[in-house]
Enzyme design. Structure first.
Site, PDB file in Angstrom:
ATOM      1  N   GLY A  12     -75.166 103.159 114.290  1.00  9.06           N
ATOM      2  CA  GLY A  12     -75.602 103.287 115.673  1.00  9.06           C
ATOM      3  C   GLY A  12     -76.928 102.646 116.014  1.00  9.06           C
ATOM      4  CB  SER A  18     -81.745 102.791 119.310  1.00 16.98           C
ATOM      5  OG  SER A  18     -81.980 102.352 117.989  1.00 16.98           O
ATOM      6  CE1 TYR A 154     -75.290 112.348 128.248  1.00 19.79           C
ATOM      7  CE2 TYR A 154     -74.237 114.391 127.575  1.00 19.79           C
ATOM      8  CZ  TYR A 154     -74.854 113.194 127.257  1.00 19.79           C
ATOM      9  OH  TYR A 154     -75.020 112.843 125.943  1.00 19.79           O
ATOM     10  CE  LYS A 161     -73.709 112.499 122.455  1.00 22.70           C
ATOM     11  NZ  LYS A 161     -73.913 111.813 121.154  1.00 22.70           N
ATOM     12  CB  ILE A 190     -85.198 108.955 124.205  1.00 19.58           C
ATOM     13  CG1 ILE A 190     -85.787 110.227 123.574  1.00 19.58           C
ATOM     14  CG2 ILE A 190     -85.996 107.743 123.768  1.00 19.58           C
ATOM     15  CD1 ILE A 190     -85.724 110.240 122.049  1.00 19.58           C
ATOM     16  CE  LYS A 191     -86.221 102.615 131.245  1.00 14.67           C
ATOM     17  NZ  LYS A 191     -87.298 102.182 132.176  1.00 14.67           N
ATOM     18  CG  LEU A 193     -78.234  99.295 125.087  1.00 14.48           C
ATOM     19  CD1 LEU A 193     -78.752  98.366 126.176  1.00 14.48           C
ATOM     20  CD2 LEU A 193     -77.782  98.486 123.878  1.00 14.48           C
TER      21      LEU A 193
END
Length: 258
Positions: A12, A18, A154, A161, A190-191, A193
């Site tokens: 990942g 990331s 979401y 999830k 968290i910002k 991709l």
């Protein structure tokens, strides 16, 4: 050097922002030997320079929707290392159109895609790599608060999830006889991709920054340090758990403006 001599496969890694990068850096800084997957040529171009930066032993192609590619990855890891100690599953995907608007409008194909990549892939990787994982190994996957509560836009990813977290509990029992632990980290927003596909994500970041008990958003380093704990001998008594790394936001109830 909490992971000295340990061999970790990272699924990942996308770029240096990331969550998988934060985990990989924490592992590297603590002595682990790393190898990285990529899903295709576009990701390969991003992964290879990062693998070199982090002292990666090798990279390999693995689309987690392909049983054949997963089997090839196992063969390569066994050829290169013999056994592995740690597996990091930081893989998730849903179609952009299913991360906005109403959840009720999720298509059958979109639901199946999100569940396959984001949830079933964990089962597939655990089953495939179990024979070459050392006893007392550790598996870490990534989840989010949207699995437990409704989070704006979401949508299908929250459902995927939630399935992922249930997978963790059942896999913990299946793998526990050999001392192999599996846990999920529920990271705050968290910002990255991946998160850029969620409509209105910047509003979520601003809200957490203002209302979480620590009054800040978390970083990839925060998550990396938590993964380090779970992967190391410090976490040998922990399995089947969801560890929140979200500045305490998950404890909050009604939030009032200051």
């Amino acid at each position: 050097m909490l992971l000295k001599g340990k061999k970790a496969l990272i699924f990942g890694l996308a770029n240096n922002r990331s969550i998988a990068y934060g985990i990989s850096k924490a592992f590297h800084d603590n002595g682990a030997e790393l190898a990285f997957s990529y899903a295709g040529d576009a990701i390969k171009k991003r992964v290879e320079p990062l693998a070199e930066e982090l002292g990666g032993a090798f990279t390999f192609q693995c689309d987690v929707t392909s049983d054949e590619q997963i089997a090839d990855a196992v063969k390569l890891a066994e050829q290169k290392w013999g056994k592995i100690d740690i597996l990091v599953h930081a893989v998730a995907f849903a179609a952009r159109e299913d991360l906005q608007g109403r959840f009720i409008d999720t298509s059958r194909a979109g639901y199946a895609l999100a569940m396959d990549i984001s949830a079933f892939s964990l089962i597939a990787l655990c089953k495939a790599f179990e024979p070459i994982m050392n006893d007392n190994g550790s598996i870490v996957t990534m989840t989010y608060y949207g699995a437990d509560k409704w989070v704006h836009n979401y949508n299908v990813m929250g459902v995927a999830k939630a399935a992922l977290q249930a997978n963790v509990r059942y896999l913990a029992y299946d793998l526990g006889g050999r001392g192999i632990r599996i846990n999920a980290i529920s990271a705050g927003p968290i910002k990255t991709l991946a998160s850029s596909g969620v409509a209105g994500f910047s509003d979520i970041l601003h809200h957490i920054d203002k209302h979480a008990p620590l009054r800040r958003n978390v970083t990839t380093s925060d998550v990396g340090n938590a993964a380090l704990f779970l992967a190391s001998d410090l976490g040998t008594g922990v399995t089947g758990e969801v560890l929140f790394v979200d500045s305490g936001y998950n404890i909050s109830g009604t939030q009032m403006a200051d």
